[in-house]
Design an enzyme around this catalytic site. Structure first.
Site, short mmCIF file in Angstrom:
data_model
loop_
_atom_site.label_atom_id
_atom_site.label_comp_id
_atom_site.label_asym_id
_atom_site.label_seq_id
_atom_site.Cartn_x
_atom_site.Cartn_y
_atom_site.Cartn_z
N ASP A 57 0.92 -1.47 0.25
CA ASP A 57 0.06 -0.24 -0.14
C ASP A 57 0.84 1.23 0.16
O ASP A 57 2.05 1.19 0.04
CB ASP A 57 -0.53 -0.38 1.22
CG ASP A 57 0.21 0.02 2.52
OD1 ASP A 57 -0.81 0.13 3.40
OD2 ASP A 57 0.44 -0.87 2.50
N HIS A 98 1.04 -9.39 -3.48
CA HIS A 98 0.30 -8.50 -3.58
C HIS A 98 0.96 -6.48 -3.56
O HIS A 98 1.57 -6.38 -2.58
CB HIS A 98 -0.02 -8.51 -1.89
CG HIS A 98 -1.61 -7.48 -1.31
ND1 HIS A 98 -2.45 -7.74 -1.31
CD2 HIS A 98 -1.57 -6.57 -0.37
CE1 HIS A 98 -3.57 -6.48 -1.34
NE2 HIS A 98 -2.72 -5.78 -0.97
N ASP A 113 0.28 -17.82 -4.39
CA ASP A 113 1.40 -16.83 -5.14
C ASP A 113 0.24 -16.02 -5.94
O ASP A 113 0.06 -16.08 -7.44
CB ASP A 113 2.51 -17.19 -5.75
CG ASP A 113 3.18 -15.96 -6.70
OD1 ASP A 113 3.04 -14.93 -6.23
OD2 ASP A 113 3.52 -15.89 -7.60
N GLU A 138 2.26 -10.53 0.59
CA GLU A 138 2.30 -8.76 0.29
C GLU A 138 3.72 -8.97 0.51
O GLU A 138 5.12 -9.97 1.29
CB GLU A 138 2.00 -8.28 1.36
CG GLU A 138 1.87 -6.62 1.68
CD GLU A 138 1.59 -5.75 2.21
OE1 GLU A 138 0.56 -4.84 1.67
OE2 GLU A 138 0.66 -6.53 3.21
#
Length: 718
Positions: free
Chosen positions: A204, A530, A578, A587
Site C-alpha cells: 500500500d 500483493h 502466489d 504481500e
C-alpha cells in the site's frame, strides 16, 4: 502459536477489510492459472535451493517420499555426468509440511558449475548452480527493493528499467493530496507537517515509523556488521542502483538515509503538544484499490497520533545513525543524535501513549501496548553511540537486559525489539563490565544454538517452530538467521554460517512447496505479490515485482479471502499462494526485505572470517550395553582434517526406532529418527587429529541397529 504473540507479529488482522476496497472490475483476483496453484507449486519431489549452493557451504536437499528406507541420491552435471552419489537419511513425518521426507546431503561435493541436477528415486530436482558468487546478484537486488519503494522521488528508468520507472508519488502534485503538507486526523493536531520521502511500507502507500524503524536498523546494521568484518567495500559507494551513487558515501547508507530523513520529519516540532514524540504513521484516509500507482493516489493523507513505540523507534534508529554515519557526514550524524536524544526524553515523559489496534482504516494499525522492549533497544543504541551513563543505566536496569525472552523461537520483529538491543550491545564496543558482556554474548549464541536445534529436527531445516507460520513468516525465519550470523561473528564457529545458508535454502526453494519466495530467483519463484504498482496479475500493462522482492510466506491463519478459499486444510508450511489477492501470505514489506538484504550481503561474502573449512571426520559408534528395552552407547568423533574444529554438531539417524533418553558429555536432541549431538563447553574444540567422545542411553522396542552415516557440522563423515 499463542494468540498474544500472533497479534504482535502480524501487520494487522483488520487488513482483511481490504477485501471490499481492492475490487478490480468487480473481481479482486485473476483466475488461479494466472498465479500458482494453491499449495501445489512444486513440480518435483526433490526440493533444493533453486539458485544453488556455495562451494564450501552446506548442500542439502529434501525429498518428499513415503519410503522409510534410505534412498540413493545422484548428482549430475548439466551434461549428465555423474559426479557424486550417496544415501539419503530418512526423516519421516515432517509436521510443519505435512509430508514424509528424507534428506540428501551432498556437502562434500565442492566443485563449481551450472545446471547441476540431483536425482532421487527417479525424481530430478530443479537445476541449480554451485559457485562462489552465487549471492552477488541477490545482494544488489534485495537492497534495490528499497529504491523501488521510495516515496517523494521519481524512480528513474536508467536505474530500474522502463517497466519500473514512475513519477514521484505523494509530493502534493495533483491528484496527490500529500505528503508535503499533511494534516492530522481529526482531534490530533491543528497544524500540518511536511513528511515527504521515506519508503512505502508494503503493497500500500502507507508509511509507518515502527516498521520503518526496524527496517532502517537492519539496513544500516548490514553495513555496520560488514564494516566490522572488513567486507564493507561490497556495500560501498557505487555498488547499488541509487541516484546518490558516486557521492563518496556507501550506497547502503544513502538508501537508509532516505528513510531516516522521513523518520525525523515525523517528529513533533518544538512548541507543540507531545513535542519530540513521533507521529505513529501517515497514510490515506481510506484504502486505495489495486492497481493504483503512487502518483495516481487521490486520497487525503493523514498523520496519526504520536505513540511511544514510534518515538522509541526514532530514538533507536537515529542513535544508530549518529554512530555509523559520522565518518561520512558528521553534520548529519549530529542531526540524528539530536533527534534521538529529543525522542528519548519525550518517550520518557510519555511512556504509555499506545497506538490502538482499531486505527486501521486506510492503513495498517501496528498497535503495540508493550513498549518496554523499545525502551531497552533505544537505550542500548544511545549508550553504544554516546557511552553516557544515563543511557547505560536505562539499558542495564531494564528487565530485558537479563530476560531469557529477548530472543525467542519466533524471532524478533517490529513489535518485539529487545533482541536488537542485545545484538547491538553484543557487537558494538562499549563499557559494560566483562561479565555482563560475556552474558549478553552468550545469550546470542544460546539463541542461535536453539535455532540450529529447531532446524535439525525439521525435514526442511527451518529455524522456526511448527506453530510459527504466521503473517510474514519468511521474515521471522530471516531474522532468526541473522541471530545465527551474529553468533558466528562472536564465536568464529562455522556451524552458525552453515545454519544461515540453510535458511537461505528454504527461502529459495527447499521448502514444502518447492517455491522460491524471492522474485526472479529460482525456477519457480513468487511473481504475483500483493502490491498496487507491481500488479501485473490485475493489470497486464503493469510489471510483476522486481527481482529480489520477498513474499511474506506461509501463514496458517489464512487471513484473507483468497487464502481462505484456496488453502483450507493446508499444513502450516504450505499455507501460501502466489496470488495478488492473498495479502496475508503474499504481500511484500520493507521489514521483510530488510533481513533478506542483510542475509544476502552476508552470504555473498567470500572470506574465511568467521568460517571453518568443511570438517573431515570419522565416527565410531559402539554399543556398550543392551537389554530388552534399552541400551547405552559411546560415540567417538575424530577430526581427520588439518584444522581444528571449534564448535561441533554431530548428526545421525536411528533406523530401528530407538529413542535417546539421556546423554553425557554432549547435549543430544532427537526428532523422529534424526538425532543431533552438540558439544559441551569443555570439549567444543577438536584439534586436528583429535577426538571427542560422549555417551547416550536410549530405549527400544525392537532391533537395535547401529547408525552407519554421520555428519559433522553438516559434512559427511567417513
Amino acid at each position: 502459536m499463542p494468540t498474544s504473540v500472533s497479534l504482535r507479529r502480524r501487520r494487522t488482522l483488520s487488513a482483511v477489510l481490504l477485501a471490499s476496497s481492492l475490487l478490480v472490475g468487480g473481481l479482486l483476483t485473476a483466475p488461479a492459472a494466472a498465479g500458482l496453484p494453491a499449495a501445489a507449486a512444486a513440480t518435483t519431489a526433490v526440493r533444493v535451493n533453486q539458485v544453488g549452493y556455495l562451494p564450501d557451504g552446506p548442500k542439502r536437499a529434501t525429498v518428499v517420499t513415503t519410503s522409510s528406507q534410505a534412498l540413493t541420491w545422484r548428482l549430475r552435471t548439466a551434461s549428465g555426468t555423474l559426479v557424486a552419489s550417496g544415501s539419503t537419511v530418512p526423516h519421516g513425518a515432517d509436521q510443519a509440511s505435512g509430508q514424509s521426507v528424507q534428506v540428501a546431503d551432498f556437502s562434500s561435493y565442492r566443485e563449481t558449475g551450472s545446471g547441476y541436477v540431483l536425482t532421487v528415486d527417479g525424481s530430478n530436482s530443479d537445476p541449480f548452480d554451485i559457485r562462489a558468487d552465487l549471492y552477488d546478484g541477490l545482494r544488489s537486488d534485495a537492497m534495490a527493493f528499497f529504491y523501488h519503494q521510495r516515496s517523494g522521488i521519481a524512480i528513474e528508468s536508467s536505474l530500474v528499467g522502463s517497466a519500473y520507472a514512475r513519477p514521484a508519488g505523494h509530493l502534493g502534485v495533483a491528484p496527490n493530496k500529500g505528503d508535503t503538507s499533511v494534516p492530522c486526523q481529526s482531534g490530533i493536531c491543528d497544524y500540518t507537517r511536511d513528511v515527504r520521502g521515506g519508503w512505502y511500507d508494503a503493497g500500500d502507500h502507507g508509511k509507518y515509523v515502527v516498521n520503518g524503524g526496524i527496517s532502517t536498523w537492519l539496513v544500516v546494521s548490514s553495513f555496520e556488521r560488514a564494516r566490522r568484518a572488513g567486507t564493507d567495500a561490497a556495500l560501498g559507494d557505487s555498488t547499488l542502483r541509487v541516484p546518490e551513487r558516486g557521492n563518496g558515501v556507501p550506497d547502503v547508507l544513502d538508501e537508509a538515509r532516505w528513510e531516516l530523513d522521513f523518520l525525523m520529519r515525523m517528529q513533533v516540532p518544538d512548541g507543540k503538544p507531545y513535542a519530540g514524540m513521533a507521529f505513529h504513521k501517515v497514510h490515506d484516509a481510506a484504502w486505495t484499490g489495486i492497481p493504483t500507482r503512487p502518483e495516481q493516489d487521490d486520497q487525503v493523507r493523514e498523520l496519526h497520533r504520536p505513540s511511544t513505540a514510534a518515538t522509541l523507534n526514532l530514538a533507536a534508529t537515529a542513535a544508530q545513525c549518529a554512530r555509523v554515519y559520522r565518518p561520512y557526514d558528521a553534520a548529519f550524524a549530529d542531526r540524528c543524535l539530536a533527534a534521538a536524544r529529543k525522542a528519548w526524553t519525550a518517550a520518557r515523559a510519555n511512556p504509555a501513549l499506545y497506538a490502538p489496534d482499531s486505527d486501521s482504516t486506510g492503513g495498517g494499525a501496528y498497535g503495540d501496548t508493550q513498549v518496554s522492549d523499545e525502551f531497552y533497544w533505544a537505550a542500548a543504541e544511545l549508550y553504544a553511540t554516546t557511552g553516557e551513563s544515563a543511557y547505560r543505566d536505562a539499558a542495564t536496569s531494564s528487565t530485558w537486559h537479563t530476560s531469557t525472552g529477548a530472543f525467542t523461537r519466533y524471532g524478533f520483529g517490529w513489535a518485539d525489539t529487545a533482541a536488537l538491543g542485545r545484538l547491538t550491545l553484543a557487537t558494538v564496543p562499549n563499557g559494560l563490565p566483562a561479565a555482563d558482556l560475556t552474558r549478553i554474548r552468550s545469550s546470542v549464541t544460546s539463541a542461535a544454538d536453539s535455532h540450529l536445534s529447531t532446524m535439525a529436527g525439521q525435514g526442511y531445516g527451518m529455524p522456526i517452530p511448527t506453530d510459527g507460520y504466521f503473517w510474514g513468516s519468511n521474515s521471522e525465519l530471516a531474522n532468526n538467521a541473522i541471530v545465527m550470523a551474529v553468533a558466528g561473528e562472536l564465536t568464529g564457529a562455522g556451524r552458525y554460517r552453515a545454519g544461515v545458508l540453510e535458511a537461505m535454502d528454504y527461502l529459495l526453494g527447499r521448502n514444502a512447496l518447492g517455491q522460491s519466495y524471492v522474485t526472479g530467483y529460482g525456477e519457480t519463484s513468487s511473481r504475483n505479490q500483493h502490491h498496487r504498482f507491481w500488479a501485473h496479475q490485475a493489470d497486464a500493462s503493469l510489471p510483476n515485482p522486481p527481482a529480489g522482492s520477498l513474499a511474506g510466506g506461509p501463514n496458517s491463519a489464512l487471513q484473507d479471502p483468497v487464502a481462505e478459499e484456496r488453502l483450507a486444510g493446508c499444513a502450516p508450511a504450505a499455507c501460501y499462494v502466489d496470488d495478488i489477492g492473498s495479502y496475508s501470505t503474499n504481500e511484500v514489506a520493507v521489514n521483510w526485505n530488510a533481513p533478506l538484504a542483510w542475509l544476502a550481503a552476508y552470504a555473498a561474502e567470500r572470506t574465511s572470517t568467521g568460517e571453518q573449512p568443511t570438517p573431515a571426520c570419522a565416527v565410531t559408534y559402539t554399543v556398550d550395553n543392551a537389554w530388552s528395552d534399552g541400551f547405552t552407547a559411546t560415540v567417538t568423533v575424530k577430526n581427520t582434517g588439518s584444522a581444528a574444529v571449534d564448535g561441533w554438531q554431530l548428526g545421525w539417524s536411528y533406523a530401528g526406532g530407538q529413542r535417546v533418553t539421556s546423554a553425557w558429555n554432549a547435549t543430544v536432541t532427537q526428532s523422529g529418527t534424526a538425532v543431533v549431538a552438540r558439544n559441551a563447553d569443555w570439549n567444543r574444540v577438536i584439534a586436528a587429529g583429535g577426538t571427542a567422545s560422549f555417551g547416550v542411553q536410549g530405549s527400544l522396542s525392537g532391533s537395535n541397529p547401529s547408525p552407519t552415516a554421520f555428519t559433522l557440522n553438516g559434512s559427511a563423515c567417513a
